[in-house]
Design a protein around this motif. Sequence first.
Motif, PDB file in Angstrom:
ATOM      1  N   PHE A 115      23.938 -33.698  22.785  1.00  0.00           N
ATOM      2  CA  PHE A 115      24.001 -33.306  24.193  1.00  0.00           C
ATOM      3  C   PHE A 115      23.299 -31.992  24.495  1.00  0.00           C
ATOM      4  CE2 PHE A 115      27.455 -36.253  23.496  1.00  0.00           C
ATOM      5  CZ  PHE A 115      27.277 -37.122  24.555  1.00  0.00           C
ATOM      6  N   ILE A 116      22.681 -31.398  23.492  1.00  0.00           N
ATOM      7  CA  ILE A 116      21.953 -30.147  23.679  1.00  0.00           C
ATOM      8  C   ILE A 116      20.529 -30.498  24.090  1.00  0.00           C
ATOM      9  CG2 ILE A 116      21.129 -28.040  22.573  1.00  0.00           C
ATOM     10  CD1 ILE A 116      23.558 -28.321  20.642  1.00  0.00           C
ATOM     11  N   ASN A 117      20.103 -30.015  25.247  1.00  0.00           N
ATOM     12  CA  ASN A 117      18.786 -30.366  25.788  1.00  0.00           C
ATOM     13  C   ASN A 117      17.628 -29.701  25.057  1.00  0.00           C
ATOM     14  OD1 ASN A 117      19.770 -32.125  27.744  1.00  0.00           O
ATOM     15  ND2 ASN A 117      20.181 -30.445  29.151  1.00  0.00           N
ATOM     16  N   ASP A 118      17.829 -28.500  24.582  1.00  0.00           N
ATOM     17  CA  ASP A 118      16.772 -27.793  23.860  1.00  0.00           C
ATOM     18  C   ASP A 118      16.626 -28.409  22.466  1.00  0.00           C
ATOM     19  OD1 ASP A 118      16.010 -25.482  21.846  1.00  0.00           O
ATOM     20  OD2 ASP A 118      15.232 -24.886  23.811  1.00  0.00           O
ATOM     21  N   ALA A 119      15.453 -28.953  22.167  1.00  0.00           N
ATOM     22  CA  ALA A 119      15.225 -29.676  20.908  1.00  0.00           C
ATOM     23  C   ALA A 119      15.460 -28.806  19.675  1.00  0.00           C
ATOM     24  CB  ALA A 119      13.818 -30.251  20.886  1.00  0.00           C
ATOM     25  N   VAL A 120      15.052 -27.552  19.747  1.00  0.00           N
ATOM     26  CA  VAL A 120      15.217 -26.658  18.592  1.00  0.00           C
ATOM     27  C   VAL A 120      16.696 -26.396  18.335  1.00  0.00           C
ATOM     28  CG1 VAL A 120      14.745 -24.334  17.702  1.00  0.00           C
ATOM     29  CG2 VAL A 120      12.949 -25.604  18.896  1.00  0.00           C
ATOM     30  N   TRP A 121      17.443 -26.108  19.386  1.00  0.00           N
ATOM     31  CA  TRP A 121      18.871 -25.842  19.211  1.00  0.00           C
ATOM     32  C   TRP A 121      19.624 -27.096  18.787  1.00  0.00           C
ATOM     33  CZ3 TRP A 121      21.484 -21.820  18.036  1.00  0.00           C
ATOM     34  CH2 TRP A 121      20.962 -20.573  18.342  1.00  0.00           C
ATOM     35  N   SER A 122      19.261 -28.231  19.339  1.00  0.00           N
ATOM     36  CA  SER A 122      19.891 -29.492  18.948  1.00  0.00           C
ATOM     37  C   SER A 122      19.702 -29.724  17.454  1.00  0.00           C
ATOM     38  CB  SER A 122      19.283 -30.642  19.755  1.00  0.00           C
ATOM     39  OG  SER A 122      19.796 -31.863  19.308  1.00  0.00           O
ATOM     40  N   ARG A 123      18.492 -29.522  16.980  1.00  0.00           N
ATOM     41  CA  ARG A 123      18.176 -29.689  15.556  1.00  0.00           C
ATOM     42  C   ARG A 123      18.954 -28.687  14.705  1.00  0.00           C
ATOM     43  NH1 ARG A 123      14.099 -27.233  12.351  1.00  0.00           N
ATOM     44  NH2 ARG A 123      13.429 -28.524  10.624  1.00  0.00           N
ATOM     45  N   VAL A 167      21.799 -27.102  15.382  1.00  0.00           N
ATOM     46  CA  VAL A 167      23.234 -27.422  15.374  1.00  0.00           C
ATOM     47  C   VAL A 167      23.487 -28.614  14.449  1.00  0.00           C
ATOM     48  CG1 VAL A 167      25.133 -28.300  16.804  1.00  0.00           C
ATOM     49  CG2 VAL A 167      23.752 -26.374  17.608  1.00  0.00           C
ATOM     50  N   ALA A 168      22.648 -29.644  14.554  1.00  0.00           N
ATOM     51  CA  ALA A 168      22.803 -30.808  13.678  1.00  0.00           C
ATOM     52  C   ALA A 168      22.633 -30.403  12.213  1.00  0.00           C
ATOM     53  CB  ALA A 168      21.797 -31.894  14.061  1.00  0.00           C
ATOM     54  N   LEU A 169      21.637 -29.565  11.912  1.00  0.00           N
ATOM     55  CA  LEU A 169      21.434 -29.108  10.535  1.00  0.00           C
ATOM     56  C   LEU A 169      22.647 -28.339  10.018  1.00  0.00           C
ATOM     57  CD1 LEU A 169      17.689 -27.955  10.560  1.00  0.00           C
ATOM     58  CD2 LEU A 169      18.693 -29.764   9.135  1.00  0.00           C
ATOM     59  N   PHE A 170      23.195 -27.473  10.855  1.00  0.00           N
ATOM     60  CA  PHE A 170      24.361 -26.696  10.430  1.00  0.00           C
ATOM     61  C   PHE A 170      25.531 -27.608  10.068  1.00  0.00           C
ATOM     62  CE2 PHE A 170      28.479 -24.856  11.473  1.00  0.00           C
ATOM     63  CZ  PHE A 170      28.520 -23.813  10.566  1.00  0.00           C
ATOM     64  N   PHE A 171      25.866 -28.541  10.966  1.00  0.00           N
ATOM     65  CA  PHE A 171      27.019 -29.394  10.706  1.00  0.00           C
ATOM     66  C   PHE A 171      26.758 -30.386   9.579  1.00  0.00           C
ATOM     67  CE2 PHE A 171      28.349 -27.596  14.725  1.00  0.00           C
ATOM     68  CZ  PHE A 171      29.688 -27.330  14.461  1.00  0.00           C
ATOM     69  N   LEU A 172      25.537 -30.885   9.459  1.00  0.00           N
ATOM     70  CA  LEU A 172      25.212 -31.745   8.319  1.00  0.00           C
ATOM     71  C   LEU A 172      25.309 -30.964   7.010  1.00  0.00           C
ATOM     72  CD1 LEU A 172      22.179 -33.796   9.700  1.00  0.00           C
ATOM     73  CD2 LEU A 172      24.456 -34.700   9.135  1.00  0.00           C
TER      74      LEU A 172
END
Length: 120
Positions: free
Chosen positions: A69-77, A79-84
């Motif tokens: 749900f994060i619109n900014d592609a860099v931040w979305s990536r 956040v996903a990297l952190f939780f993964l």
Amino acid sequence: METLAKILIGLVALEHLYFLYFEMFAWETIGRKTFRSLPGHLFPATKGLAANQGLYNGFLAAGLIWSFFINDAVWSRNVALFFLACVAIAGIFGAATASKKIFFVQAVPALAGIACLLLM
């Protein structure tokens, strides 16, 4: 690669929602079937501990879902990297301390998701 990364993120999130469910609400039923090596008398005694563990799994799932749900592609990536990465580390630790199977069930899908994100 982006589609595969999103599929893997979604699968890891769903897996952790399942962990939340059985650790918080079905510890004495699904938990017994999953952790057959534990004596049955431990399940009622450890219900609170399992629920706490389930809550943490829910936070991991929430973070992965949030990344969609994060619109900014860099931040979305990021956040996903952190939780993964959190999931992968937990899976590696679980494999080292509890059962090798945890590596394949938990860490491998997270590591595959990380690889996809880094190759995008």
